[in-house]
Enzyme design. Structure first.
Site, short mmCIF file in Angstrom:
data_model
loop_
_atom_site.label_atom_id
_atom_site.label_comp_id
_atom_site.label_asym_id
_atom_site.label_seq_id
_atom_site.Cartn_x
_atom_site.Cartn_y
_atom_site.Cartn_z
N GLY A 413 1.89 -16.77 -10.61
CA GLY A 413 2.08 -17.97 -11.41
C GLY A 413 0.98 -18.98 -11.17
N GLY A 416 0.06 -26.95 -11.02
CA GLY A 416 -0.93 -27.99 -10.81
C GLY A 416 -1.61 -27.88 -9.47
N GLY A 418 -3.01 -24.94 -7.94
CA GLY A 418 -3.62 -23.64 -7.78
C GLY A 418 -2.82 -22.48 -8.32
CB ILE A 419 -3.91 -19.13 -9.20
CG1 ILE A 419 -4.61 -19.87 -10.34
CG2 ILE A 419 -3.32 -17.82 -9.71
CD1 ILE A 419 -5.80 -19.13 -10.90
CB VAL A 420 1.06 -18.26 -6.38
CG1 VAL A 420 1.70 -17.45 -5.26
CG2 VAL A 420 1.17 -19.74 -6.08
CG ASP A 534 7.20 -31.41 -5.70
OD1 ASP A 534 7.90 -31.99 -6.55
OD2 ASP A 534 6.33 -30.58 -6.00
#
Length: 717
Positions: A413, A416, A418-420, A534
């Site tokens: 996925g 906001g 980064g990419i995992v 968060d």
């Protein structure tokens, strides 16, 4: 025997016990009567009609005398009676990972032959009794993960045969007893981490020559300098001194030598190697600089006597200059070859190959897939990767950067921050790798301190950070991979899902408890009592047994340091829009309309997040309450009402005001459970409403939330 029976009856308010049971059996039955909940029936065959307790579950006898009580991990809920101390031959007590509360009865230490007392993972409180010094044969004492407070009694040093001492994750204070290192010379394992011990580290700890593994003094309030005598410990011992108030130079001898900075971080006053903070000349213990640095020892006192020699020493011979130049050229060539080799090894994603999704490439037969974390889905991991290395945060990390880069990987996925990627190593180990921003090259030390603090956190309901990688162009966080998706998908499903299996109420309650337990650890047992800040269903991951794991803790700050784009600010802006609409609703008494551009994450933030910059634990409590409402109702945090929308907290409040039946609020998938679990569901709904109270001071602490859910679950098991 009769007085003992009377004492048992009065102590635990039990019913009359009759039969031919011996004295030791009655003493053990007092323990059973003090256990109010036994969900697994661990004590079901403890009967007064037996002649002796030697056939009972968890009881071991020798020559018909009780020598061991071992009932671990069975969820026993209750307290310890004083009568266990009357068992004269008792040698071993193991009640770890239960739900025992209350204090340690001083009478327990009348069993002076006790060799092991293992009570970790309960909710015991109060001080450690000074009577513990009576246990002269004690070899193992593990009271970790409880709520013990006060100082460690000086009588502990009378337990001279002690080999294992575990006191981590309590609220113990004060300094270590005088003579600690002299009296406990047989200690093999010592863990005092996550307490509030203060004062200086005793210099006699260096006498503990039998210690093995990690000597963990981290996350306390120890002050003063590090005793050089700690270097006398066996060289294979790892000494963890992180997150204290230690100061001065780090001794460079024995077991303290050749240690990385990770053993000393969190002590701003420490200086000298391996830290990058040099000691000043006025630092106590620092070596004073020479009056004339670099002056050779054989320089004559009278310069005039060596004029000729000094004249020759002013320049280098021509042959020496040539040798230096040649060696420099050879060195540069070798470095260039190394760069070239590493570049081809890191990522040979050349042109002309067939690209597959997520920025990975596919060759022919026998290909090696290459992990290319891309800036624009076309660039390699880092042009400067060879300048840095993968930094493990766990001794179990057995892979290196080269293995990580060659692994098969798939995008899980994007957000906001980064990419995992899901990364599968050649040996089958699966990891989750988050790629952060590309800036922040001057903030490595700040990043290192933050990420290594997060890496220290270990809890079943937190996702574990295993390693990290830093370079100018890339920052990577390597986590455990949690296989069964996130809570948001488990509640609502997602577009394109072939099948969707709704969560039963019992599974939802398990998840609620797990999240509460993880937050309680962050708030009360982690260093500095951390705040997540968060929390939302998308960052609560689910394991194979549906155990929840809270992820993304500390991610906003790390992304900020690394130059990424944290979502918190955008969430704040969205929350401001939401607050404006709430005010409009209050003024017009109309249903709130939410802008389609509102960030979903903002709907979990507490109302005071608009006014207060620094997150508090009460923010997390509010977010947790919204998640509970979402799990009860099966609705998104924004509830659609015809052509209008309303946030879920206001919607529930409206339903309560209008006295709507539970069936109108409840997730339709929970209808089969509603008949039997209605009281439990309503109780959880009340907990959720307490968590989302508009006043932060009125919201409960996560400890109280977890205890309430735990009692609720046990009452219906």
């Amino acid at each position: 025997m009769f007085p003992l029976v009377i004492f048992v009856l009065l102590f635990c308010h039990s019913h009359c016990l009759v039969g031919s049971l011996n004295d030791e059996g009655y003493a053990l039955l007092s323990f059973k009567q003090c256990i109010t909940v036994d969900p697994e029936g661990s004590l079901s065959n403890w009967n007064s009609s037996d002649e002796s307790p030697c056939s009972w579950n968890g009881i071991t006898c020798k020559e018909q005398r009780v020598v061991s009580i071992s009932i671990p991990k069975t969820k026993l809920y209750g307290f310890l009676p004083s009568t266990l101390g009357v068992l004269p031959q008792l040698r071993h007590v193991n009640l770890r990972n239960n739900k025992l509360f209350g204090s340690l009865p001083v009478e327990l230490f009348e069993a002076q032959g006790l060799q092991s007392l293992v009570l970790y993972g309960n909710s015991l409180s109060g001080s450690v009794p000074s009577e513990i010094g009576k246990l002269r044969y004690l070899q193992t004492l593990d009271l970790s993960q409880n709520f013990f407070n006060g100082s460690l009694p000086s009588s502990i040093i009378q337990c001279k045969r002690l080999k294992t001492l575990g006191l981590s994750q309590n609220n113990l204070t004060g300094s270590l007893p005088e003579g600690f290192g002299i009296g406990l010379v047989f200690l093999e394992k010592l863990d005092l981490s996550f307490n509030k011990f203060n004062g200086s580290i005793p210099s006699d700890l260096g006498n503990l020559s039998s210690l093995q593994g990690t000597v963990d003094l981290s996350h306390n309030l120890f002050s003063g300098s590090i005793p050089a005598s700690l270097g006398n410990l066996p060289e294979k011992v790892y000494i963890d001194l992180t997150y204290n108030n230690l100061s001065g130079p780090i001794p460079q001898n024995g077991a303290l030598m050749n240690r990385g900075p990770t053993a000393f971080i969190g002590n701003p006053g420490l200086c000298g190697p391996p830290l990058k903070n040099p000691c000043s000349s006025d630092t106590p213990g620092a070596s004073p600089p020479s009056s004339i640095p670099f002056l050779p020892d054989n320089v004559p006192e009278n310069p005039d006597d060596s004029a000729g020699k000094s004249q020759k020493a002013r320049g280098l011979s021509k042959s020496a200059v040539i040798a230096i130049v040649v060696s420099d050229v050879i060195g540069i060539c070798l470095v260039g070859l190394l760069f070239s080799y590493c570049y081809t090894r890191v990522c040979a994603c050349g042109k002309g190959k067939e690209e597959i999704g997520y920025g990975f490439e596919k060759g022919g037969k026998g290909r090696k897939e290459c992990l290319c974390f891309r800036k624009d889905e076309s660039e390699t991991l880092s042009e400067n990767v060879e300048q840095y290395d993968l930094v493990p945060l766990d001794t179990q990390v057995a892979f290196d950067l080269d293995e990580l880069l060659k692994a098969s990987a798939f995008v899980l996925g994007k957000s906001g921050i980064g990419i995992v990627y899901k990364v599968v190593l050649e040996d089958g180990l699966t990891l989750a790798v988050r790629r952060l921003g590309e800036g922040g090259s001057q903030r490595f030390k700040e990043f290192q301190t933050e990420v290594e603090a997060i890496g220290k956190l270990r809890h079943p309901n937190l996702v574990t950070l295993r390693a990290y990688y830093w370079s100018v162009d890339e920052k990577l966080l390597i986590y455990d991979y949690i296989p069964d998706g996130n809570l948001a998908t488990a509640i609502h499903g997602k577009p394109g899902m072939v099948s969707f299996t709704p969560l039963s109420w019992s599974i939802r309650l398990k998840i609620m408890k797990g999240i509460a337990k993880g937050l309680m650890y962050l708030h009360e047992f982690s260093p500095k009592k951390y705040v997540h800040g968060d929390l939302k269903p998308s960052n609560i991951l689910l394991g194979q047994t549906m155990e929840p794991h809270i992820s993304d803790f500390g991610l906003g700050r790390l992304a900020n340091i690394a130059g990424g784009s944290p979502t918190l600010q955008s969430n704040r802006m969205a929350t401001e829009k939401l607050q404006d609409q709430r005010q409009q609703k209050s003024a017009t008494s109309e249903v709130t309309t939410i802008s389609s551009g509102t960030s979903m994450g903002s709907n979990y933030q507490a109302p005071e997040a608009l006014k207060v910059v620094k997150p508090s634990q009460k923010w997390d409590v509010y977010s947790y309450g919204v998640i509970l409402l979402e799990m009860i109702t099966g609705r998104l945090p924004i509830v659609q009402l015809g052509t209008s929308d309303m946030d879920i907290v206001q919607w529930i409040q409206l339903c309560i005001e209008e006295k709507k039946p539970l069936s109108d609020v409840l997730d339709p998938y929970l209808a089969p459970d509603a008949a039997d679990k209605e009281e439990q569901i309503i109780a959880v709904l009340k907990i959720a409403m307490a968590c989302v109270h508009s006043s932060p001071e009125r919201r409960p602490a996560m400890r109280h939330v977890y205890d309430a859910l735990d009692r609720l679950a046990m009452s219906t098991d």
